[in-house]
Scaffold this motif. Structure first.
Motif, PDB file in Angstrom:
ATOM      1  N   LEU A 115     -14.924   1.489  -8.477  1.00 14.18           N
ATOM      2  CA  LEU A 115     -13.922   1.507  -9.543  1.00 14.18           C
ATOM      3  C   LEU A 115     -12.752   2.378  -9.120  1.00 14.18           C
ATOM      4  CD1 LEU A 115     -16.471   0.587 -11.224  1.00 14.18           C
ATOM      5  CD2 LEU A 115     -15.414   1.746 -13.163  1.00 14.18           C
ATOM      6  N   MET A 116     -11.551   1.918  -9.354  1.00 17.90           N
ATOM      7  CA  MET A 116     -10.363   2.724  -9.112  1.00 17.90           C
ATOM      8  C   MET A 116      -9.250   2.256 -10.027  1.00 17.90           C
ATOM      9  SD  MET A 116      -9.087   1.212  -5.442  1.00 17.90           S
ATOM     10  CE  MET A 116      -7.398   1.805  -5.593  1.00 17.90           C
ATOM     11  N   ALA A 117      -8.312   3.129 -10.307  1.00 19.37           N
ATOM     12  CA  ALA A 117      -7.192   2.783 -11.172  1.00 19.37           C
ATOM     13  C   ALA A 117      -6.216   1.900 -10.408  1.00 19.37           C
ATOM     14  CB  ALA A 117      -6.490   4.044 -11.662  1.00 19.37           C
ATOM     15  N   GLY A 118      -5.760   0.814 -11.050  1.00 18.05           N
ATOM     16  CA  GLY A 118      -4.777  -0.051 -10.428  1.00 18.05           C
ATOM     17  C   GLY A 118      -3.431   0.648 -10.328  1.00 18.05           C
ATOM     18  N   SER A 119      -2.668   0.299  -9.310  1.00 16.55           N
ATOM     19  CA  SER A 119      -1.389   0.967  -9.073  1.00 16.55           C
ATOM     20  C   SER A 119      -0.311   0.553 -10.064  1.00 16.55           C
ATOM     21  CB  SER A 119      -0.909   0.670  -7.645  1.00 16.55           C
ATOM     22  OG  SER A 119      -1.842   1.149  -6.703  1.00 16.55           O
ATOM     23  N   GLY A 120      -0.487  -0.585 -10.726  1.00 12.31           N
ATOM     24  CA  GLY A 120       0.533  -1.036 -11.676  1.00 12.31           C
ATOM     25  C   GLY A 120       1.622  -1.842 -11.003  1.00 12.31           C
ATOM     26  N   ARG A 121       2.581  -2.292 -11.806  1.00 13.56           N
ATOM     27  CA  ARG A 121       3.638  -3.156 -11.300  1.00 13.56           C
ATOM     28  C   ARG A 121       4.543  -2.382 -10.334  1.00 13.56           C
ATOM     29  NH1 ARG A 121       5.619  -7.930 -13.219  1.00 13.56           N
ATOM     30  NH2 ARG A 121       4.320  -7.741 -15.076  1.00 13.56           N
ATOM     31  N   PRO A 122       4.706  -2.876  -9.106  1.00 13.17           N
ATOM     32  CA  PRO A 122       5.512  -2.161  -8.117  1.00 13.17           C
ATOM     33  C   PRO A 122       7.008  -2.369  -8.340  1.00 13.17           C
ATOM     34  CG  PRO A 122       4.701  -4.190  -7.181  1.00 13.17           C
ATOM     35  CD  PRO A 122       4.098  -4.095  -8.562  1.00 13.17           C
ATOM     36  N   HIS A 270      -7.374 -10.325   5.554  1.00 15.29           N
ATOM     37  CA  HIS A 270      -6.952  -9.760   6.838  1.00 15.29           C
ATOM     38  C   HIS A 270      -5.710  -8.898   6.609  1.00 15.29           C
ATOM     39  CE1 HIS A 270      -3.731 -12.800   6.976  1.00 15.29           C
ATOM     40  NE2 HIS A 270      -4.644 -13.618   6.524  1.00 15.29           N
ATOM     41  N   PRO A 271      -5.381  -7.999   7.545  1.00 17.68           N
ATOM     42  CA  PRO A 271      -4.285  -7.053   7.306  1.00 17.68           C
ATOM     43  C   PRO A 271      -2.960  -7.682   6.936  1.00 17.68           C
ATOM     44  CG  PRO A 271      -5.570  -6.375   9.210  1.00 17.68           C
ATOM     45  CD  PRO A 271      -6.081  -7.729   8.797  1.00 17.68           C
ATOM     46  N   GLY A 272      -2.646  -8.860   7.456  1.00 20.66           N
ATOM     47  CA  GLY A 272      -1.366  -9.478   7.155  1.00 20.66           C
ATOM     48  C   GLY A 272      -1.365 -10.361   5.925  1.00 20.66           C
ATOM     49  N   ALA A 273      -2.525 -10.476   5.258  1.00 23.68           N
ATOM     50  CA  ALA A 273      -2.621 -11.394   4.122  1.00 23.68           C
ATOM     51  C   ALA A 273      -1.719 -10.988   2.971  1.00 23.68           C
ATOM     52  CB  ALA A 273      -4.077 -11.474   3.644  1.00 23.68           C
ATOM     53  N   ARG A 274      -1.557  -9.669   2.775  1.00 28.35           N
ATOM     54  CA  ARG A 274      -0.769  -9.218   1.629  1.00 28.35           C
ATOM     55  C   ARG A 274       0.704  -9.578   1.774  1.00 28.35           C
ATOM     56  NH1 ARG A 274       2.282  -4.726   2.078  1.00 28.35           N
ATOM     57  NH2 ARG A 274       2.156  -3.486   3.975  1.00 28.35           N
ATOM     58  N   LEU A 275       1.151  -9.871   2.998  1.00 30.73           N
ATOM     59  CA  LEU A 275       2.552 -10.227   3.202  1.00 30.73           C
ATOM     60  C   LEU A 275       2.809 -11.709   2.957  1.00 30.73           C
ATOM     61  CD1 LEU A 275       3.251  -8.175   6.449  1.00 30.73           C
ATOM     62  CD2 LEU A 275       3.728  -7.542   4.084  1.00 30.73           C
ATOM     63  N   SER A 276       1.747 -12.471   2.769  1.00 30.29           N
ATOM     64  CA  SER A 276       1.903 -13.901   2.564  1.00 30.29           C
ATOM     65  C   SER A 276       2.396 -14.200   1.155  1.00 30.29           C
ATOM     66  CB  SER A 276       0.566 -14.613   2.804  1.00 30.29           C
ATOM     67  OG  SER A 276       0.645 -15.968   2.415  1.00 30.29           O
ATOM     68  N   SER A 277       3.377 -15.079   1.057  1.00 35.18           N
ATOM     69  CA  SER A 277       3.904 -15.445  -0.259  1.00 35.18           C
ATOM     70  C   SER A 277       2.900 -16.261  -1.055  1.00 35.18           C
ATOM     71  CB  SER A 277       5.202 -16.251  -0.090  1.00 35.18           C
ATOM     72  OG  SER A 277       4.948 -17.443   0.636  1.00 35.18           O
ATOM     73  N   THR A 278       1.839 -16.736  -0.407  1.00 34.24           N
ATOM     74  CA  THR A 278       0.831 -17.535  -1.094  1.00 34.24           C
ATOM     75  C   THR A 278      -0.417 -16.721  -1.441  1.00 34.24           C
ATOM     76  OG1 THR A 278      -0.123 -18.236   1.023  1.00 34.24           O
ATOM     77  CG2 THR A 278       1.615 -19.611   0.094  1.00 34.24           C
ATOM     78  N   ASN A 279      -0.387 -15.419  -1.218  1.00 32.41           N
ATOM     79  CA  ASN A 279      -1.558 -14.584  -1.481  1.00 32.41           C
ATOM     80  C   ASN A 279      -1.707 -14.378  -2.985  1.00 32.41           C
ATOM     81  OD1 ASN A 279      -3.645 -12.781  -1.567  1.00 32.41           O
ATOM     82  ND2 ASN A 279      -2.774 -11.347  -0.101  1.00 32.41           N
ATOM     83  N   VAL A 280      -2.549 -15.189  -3.590  1.00 36.59           N
ATOM     84  CA  VAL A 280      -2.726 -15.162  -5.035  1.00 36.59           C
ATOM     85  C   VAL A 280      -3.277 -13.826  -5.498  1.00 36.59           C
ATOM     86  CG1 VAL A 280      -3.938 -16.252  -6.968  1.00 36.59           C
ATOM     87  CG2 VAL A 280      -3.050 -17.657  -5.098  1.00 36.59           C
ATOM     88  N   MET A 281      -4.258 -13.293  -4.770  1.00 38.14           N
ATOM     89  CA  MET A 281      -4.882 -12.036  -5.165  1.00 38.14           C
ATOM     90  C   MET A 281      -3.861 -10.908  -5.231  1.00 38.14           C
ATOM     91  SD  MET A 281      -7.927  -9.909  -3.272  1.00 38.14           S
ATOM     92  CE  MET A 281      -8.858 -11.399  -2.988  1.00 38.14           C
ATOM     93  N   GLN A 282      -3.007 -10.813  -4.213  1.00 37.08           N
ATOM     94  CA  GLN A 282      -2.023  -9.736  -4.182  1.00 37.08           C
ATOM     95  C   GLN A 282      -1.046  -9.845  -5.348  1.00 37.08           C
ATOM     96  OE1 GLN A 282      -1.452  -7.000  -1.772  1.00 37.08           O
ATOM     97  NE2 GLN A 282      -0.404  -6.506  -3.682  1.00 37.08           N
ATOM     98  N   LYS A 283      -0.598 -11.051  -5.655  1.00 35.71           N
ATOM     99  CA  LYS A 283       0.342 -11.233  -6.764  1.00 35.71           C
ATOM    100  C   LYS A 283      -0.286 -10.843  -8.095  1.00 35.71           C
ATOM    101  CE  LYS A 283       3.120 -14.938  -4.705  1.00 35.71           C
ATOM    102  NZ  LYS A 283       3.574 -16.342  -4.860  1.00 35.71           N
ATOM    103  N   LEU A 284      -1.539 -11.190  -8.290  1.00 39.60           N
ATOM    104  CA  LEU A 284      -2.206 -10.853  -9.547  1.00 39.60           C
ATOM    105  C   LEU A 284      -2.500  -9.360  -9.635  1.00 39.60           C
ATOM    106  CD1 LEU A 284      -4.552 -13.948  -9.720  1.00 39.60           C
ATOM    107  CD2 LEU A 284      -2.672 -13.438 -11.274  1.00 39.60           C
ATOM    108  N   MET A 285      -2.748  -8.715  -8.501  1.00 38.10           N
ATOM    109  CA  MET A 285      -2.883  -7.258  -8.497  1.00 38.10           C
ATOM    110  C   MET A 285      -1.591  -6.612  -8.964  1.00 38.10           C
ATOM    111  SD  MET A 285      -4.862  -6.326  -4.972  1.00 38.10           S
ATOM    112  CE  MET A 285      -6.513  -6.910  -4.613  1.00 38.10           C
ATOM    113  N   ASP A 286      -0.468  -7.105  -8.435  1.00 42.34           N
ATOM    114  CA  ASP A 286       0.825  -6.544  -8.806  1.00 42.34           C
ATOM    115  C   ASP A 286       1.162  -6.821 -10.269  1.00 42.34           C
ATOM    116  OD1 ASP A 286       1.082  -5.668  -6.240  1.00 42.34           O
ATOM    117  OD2 ASP A 286       2.466  -7.227  -5.594  1.00 42.34           O
ATOM    118  N   GLU A 287       0.695  -7.952 -10.792  1.00 40.78           N
ATOM    119  CA  GLU A 287       0.972  -8.314 -12.181  1.00 40.78           C
ATOM    120  C   GLU A 287       0.371  -7.268 -13.125  1.00 40.78           C
ATOM    121  OE1 GLU A 287       2.562 -10.944 -15.134  1.00 40.78           O
ATOM    122  OE2 GLU A 287       2.787 -10.967 -12.956  1.00 40.78           O
ATOM    123  N   GLY A 288      -0.880  -6.875 -12.847  1.00 43.47           N
ATOM    124  CA  GLY A 288      -1.516  -5.819 -13.629  1.00 43.47           C
ATOM    125  C   GLY A 288      -1.608  -6.120 -15.110  1.00 43.47           C
TER     126      GLY A 288
END
Length: 309
Positions: A115-122, A270-288
């Motif tokens: 468990l960890m606190a999400g960073s929130g909208r960047p 993989h390390p470069g996945a977060r830079l992909s414009s199609t990375n659904v997980m990263q976008k939803l993390m940022d959405e928060g």
């Protein structure tokens, strides 16, 4: 397709001074359903930057009213209310980013859930900033729960996004352990890129409409089969199938259902996945928009998961 997610025995709470109490409160709400009385609490803070970043951390085990600190691999008993100078002695420094320390600790104690606190909208675009949340998810083998909101009650509305993979299966079963009394919604997004070509060819609207309906029926049938075959032990819930981009379909479902927990299978890590414009997980993390649960890594591929120094 089988998965071994049956119970959660070991939980790591990764806390940060920027979000005091948020992770601890969510853990206290989860504990009764999981039957967990002991937690590992890891406090982390960046100690140095540059070419050789370092992280200060403190690892304390909480078991009922008993406290003990882990220092250099050895357990040191603490009082119920240890004085500040005693706590200062259990801080250590390790080379690496905070995400490295969290992942190493989770692996060493074989944590089933972190468990960890999400960073929130960047404020910065994806390519111009590091992503602690994504790095922790990539480095940890167990499930990771990002707590975005202030916990006030047990999870009530859970949205499970599925692509029919083993990863989404493991994530859904983990969510069932965390929220056994919640209302579940299973959502699947599918795309029909051929429809654009059909419009360019000026095919009759009824042909295009029939093609879309057939695609929707096939996707809905596949979702029904997946839930009934592999998720029969998960609380029954509503099922939704929508044509469109996965990120937009999932985001809209979360808003429509007023979800307090979104569940995703572990996607590209993989390390470069977060830079992909199609990375659904990263976008939803940022959405928060709500708390986010990413299921465990069931591949065990042994890839070196450390961050570059």
């Amino acid at each position: 397709m089988e998965d071994t997610v049956r119970r959660i025995d070991r939980i790591l709470l990764a806390i940060h001074q920027a979000h005091p109490g948020r992770v601890e409160m969510r853990a206290s709400l989860l504990a009764p359903a999981l039957g967990v009385e002991a937690f590992d609490v890891l406090a982390v803070k960046r100690a140095g930057n540059g070419l050789r970043p370092t992280t200060a951390y403190s690892h304390v085990q909480v078991d009922g009213g008993r406290l003990r600190a882990l220092v250099d691999g050895e357990a040191r008993a603490l009082g119920n209310f240890p004085p500040p100078d005693e706590l200062d002695k259990v801080w250590m420094v390790r080379r690496g980013h905070p995400a490295d320390v969290i992942a190493v600790t989770a692996d060493s104690i074989q944590a089933d859930l972190t468990l960890m606190a999400g960073s929130g909208r960047p404020r910065l675009p994806l390519w111009a900033r590091p992503s602690r949340d994504a790095d922790v998810v990539r480095l940890c083998r167990g499930a990771v729960l990002l707590v975005h909101g202030e916990p006030r009650h047990d999870y009530r509305n859970v949205v499970v996004a599925t692509d029919f993979s083993r990863a989404s299966l493991a994530a859904a079963r983990t969510a069932a352990l965390l929220a056994p009394n919640a209302r579940f919604v299973f959502v699947h997004a599918f795309q029909q890129p051929e429809t654009a070509m059909m419009r360019e060819l000026e095919l009759p609207p009824r042909v295009i409409r029939s093609y879309r309906e057939q695609g929707w029926e096939a996707a809905r049938r596949k979702l029904d089969e997946f839930v009934e075959l592999f998720l029969h032990d998960v609380p029954p819930g509503r099922r939704e199938v929508h044509a469109g981009r996965a990120y937009e379909v999932i985001r809209d479902c979360v808003r429509r259902q007023q979800a307090d927990l979104l569940v995703l299978g572990r996607g590209a890590c993989h390390p470069g996945a977060r830079l992909s414009s199609t990375n659904v997980m990263q976008k939803l993390m940022d959405e928060g928009a709500c708390d986010l649960l990413v299921g465990p890594d069931r591949q065990g591929d042994g890839i070196d998961r450390r961050l570059a120094a």
